[in-house]
Design a protein around this motif. Sequence first.
Motif, short mmCIF file in Angstrom:
data_model
loop_
_atom_site.label_atom_id
_atom_site.label_comp_id
_atom_site.label_asym_id
_atom_site.label_seq_id
_atom_site.Cartn_x
_atom_site.Cartn_y
_atom_site.Cartn_z
N SER A 123 0.82 -1.22 0.00
CA SER A 123 0.00 0.00 0.00
C SER A 123 0.85 1.26 0.00
O SER A 123 0.42 2.30 -0.52
CB SER A 123 -0.94 0.01 1.21
OG SER A 123 -1.87 -1.06 1.16
N LEU A 294 -10.97 8.34 3.23
CA LEU A 294 -10.10 7.22 2.83
C LEU A 294 -9.95 6.22 3.96
O LEU A 294 -10.07 5.00 3.75
CB LEU A 294 -8.73 7.76 2.41
CG LEU A 294 -7.70 6.73 1.96
CD1 LEU A 294 -8.16 6.04 0.69
CD2 LEU A 294 -6.34 7.39 1.75
N ASN A 298 -11.69 2.34 3.88
CA ASN A 298 -10.83 1.15 3.98
C ASN A 298 -11.10 0.37 5.26
O ASN A 298 -10.94 -0.85 5.28
CB ASN A 298 -9.36 1.55 3.89
CG ASN A 298 -8.93 1.81 2.46
OD1 ASN A 298 -8.61 0.90 1.72
ND2 ASN A 298 -8.94 3.07 2.06
N ASN A 332 -15.42 -4.61 -7.73
CA ASN A 332 -14.23 -3.78 -7.50
C ASN A 332 -13.53 -3.41 -8.81
O ASN A 332 -13.39 -2.22 -9.12
CB ASN A 332 -13.29 -4.53 -6.55
CG ASN A 332 -12.14 -3.66 -6.06
OD1 ASN A 332 -11.57 -2.88 -6.81
ND2 ASN A 332 -11.79 -3.80 -4.80
N THR A 354 -19.84 7.72 -0.66
CA THR A 354 -19.43 7.21 0.65
C THR A 354 -20.65 6.93 1.53
O THR A 354 -20.73 5.90 2.21
CB THR A 354 -18.49 8.21 1.35
OG1 THR A 354 -17.35 8.43 0.53
CG2 THR A 354 -18.04 7.67 2.70
N SER A 398 -15.34 1.19 -3.82
CA SER A 398 -14.17 1.00 -4.68
C SER A 398 -13.98 2.21 -5.59
O SER A 398 -12.86 2.65 -5.82
CB SER A 398 -14.32 -0.27 -5.53
OG SER A 398 -14.32 -1.43 -4.71
N LYS A 401 -12.39 4.92 -3.64
CA LYS A 401 -10.94 4.72 -3.49
C LYS A 401 -10.19 5.21 -4.73
O LYS A 401 -9.13 5.84 -4.62
CB LYS A 401 -10.64 3.24 -3.27
CG LYS A 401 -11.09 2.67 -1.93
CD LYS A 401 -10.71 1.21 -1.85
CE LYS A 401 -11.26 0.54 -0.61
NZ LYS A 401 -10.90 -0.89 -0.54
N CYS A 419 -1.26 8.33 1.50
CA CYS A 419 -2.48 7.60 1.11
C CYS A 419 -2.38 6.14 1.57
O CYS A 419 -3.30 5.61 2.19
CB CYS A 419 -2.66 7.67 -0.41
SG CYS A 419 -3.98 6.64 -1.06
N VAL A 423 -4.63 4.21 4.43
CA VAL A 423 -5.32 2.97 4.09
C VAL A 423 -5.07 1.91 5.16
O VAL A 423 -6.00 1.25 5.66
CB VAL A 423 -4.86 2.45 2.71
CG1 VAL A 423 -5.29 1.00 2.51
CG2 VAL A 423 -5.43 3.31 1.60
#
Length: 456
Positions: A123, A294, A298, A332, A354, A398, A401, A419, A423
């Motif tokens: 990540s 974010l 996640n 996704n 969201t 997704s 993101k 970022c 996550v």
Amino acid sequence: MASIVHVLAAVFGMGSWIAINGLWVELPLIVPEIPEGWYLPSYLTIIIQFANVGPLFVTLMHRFSPRKLNESAVIYAIVCLGIAASFLLPFFWKVTSMLAGAVHSTALLVLAFFLSVVDCTSSVTFLPFMTRLQPKYLTSYFIGEGLSGLVPGLVALGQGVGVVSCVNTTQSTTGNVSSNLTGDGSNDYSIVAQYQPANFPPEIFFFFLSGVMALCLVAFILLNYLPQSRQQRTTGKYEQTEAANGEAELNKIEVTEQRPMISPSDSQHEARVKAIFGTGKYSRSEMVLIFLILGWVNALTNAVLPSVQSYSCLPYGNLAYHLSAALGAMANPLACFIAMFYTNRSLRLMGFLTLTGTAMGSYIMVMAVLSPCPWLVQTRAGSILIVMSWILFVGTLSYVKVMIGIILRDEGHSALVWCGAVVQLGSMLGALTMFPLVSIYNLFQSGDPCNTKCFL
């Protein structure tokens, strides 16, 4: 030329989370063979969070000693570790030993930890590496990251994972168990769930995961050295700007090359924010909002909802469970594919999606809490609703993101490093919240697919 780089970026992204996603979809075959049983998902969730030592190390190095951090070397190391760990799984996943007074699958848990280190560290290394390529390839990377959940899910469906049949069994007074017998008064009858043999064993599946990790390594090498890939690199000016940006972080100075639109009337604090995050297009409050969304997204998609997926879906039957897992995983990369043609940076749209995804997640969580007798259980409408909820939940979040990734890609290398850190932080907080609820306080109850009776 460009299509080759798009494919390589997707294959590279697929290696980011395929190992842990593969373990997750293989659970119905693994669980009957290990002492942890269906507590294994919660163990995996907490192991993944311990593996955040990897991204923590990389983030701290990026912050305090960026010159000593060789990003490519870290990627080579973690991908090779992933290949080795997934290759060892077929040989050792059944090995058990005594730990804290109980029998545990120590080899499986240790190898899962190493695989988690690989995936978590990706990540904060894979995404920043993508800044070396032109921005259009970031979406291809996200498509590959989505495929890291879809591909093992499809392979598991072909494997026949978790197919259950209800078998009539009898147990005589001497304790012997047999199936489909006619009683004579001395036997006790019961219906038990019996998992059907898979089309191929978990060992073959684990070798498949190791092969995909090897493809990820090949893709990374080609992205570094293939002439077509080199031609798709960002300009040298961008790389010089990133280097200057790192100096600004260390020395707390302003980098004028990165903020040509800053007027003398801008505050010193605002100028610092713009220096750290490239263009400085977004205000401090907007950047805080983006990072909060974010982390929240996640936490839901990587920890909170996956830990209760079996509780939310299995009461509606194994078909609902497998469809929600497979079609949810398919949502996704589909969302990422849509983002390739419909790129949107609207914060209002981000907030709306969201809220929509959170609403779907709330419905899923309520069904998990009500397990083994959720709403509309034993009805087709209930099965359709839970499957559609998982598809919309995964698909909308997704896309969020990808939106955030595109925004932060424009803000530069440092923004993408943070970022990745956010996550993992969001995932960790979600896992630490769910682990005691699932494994210690047992707030969720799974039903027996053959014996649970719910009154409608």
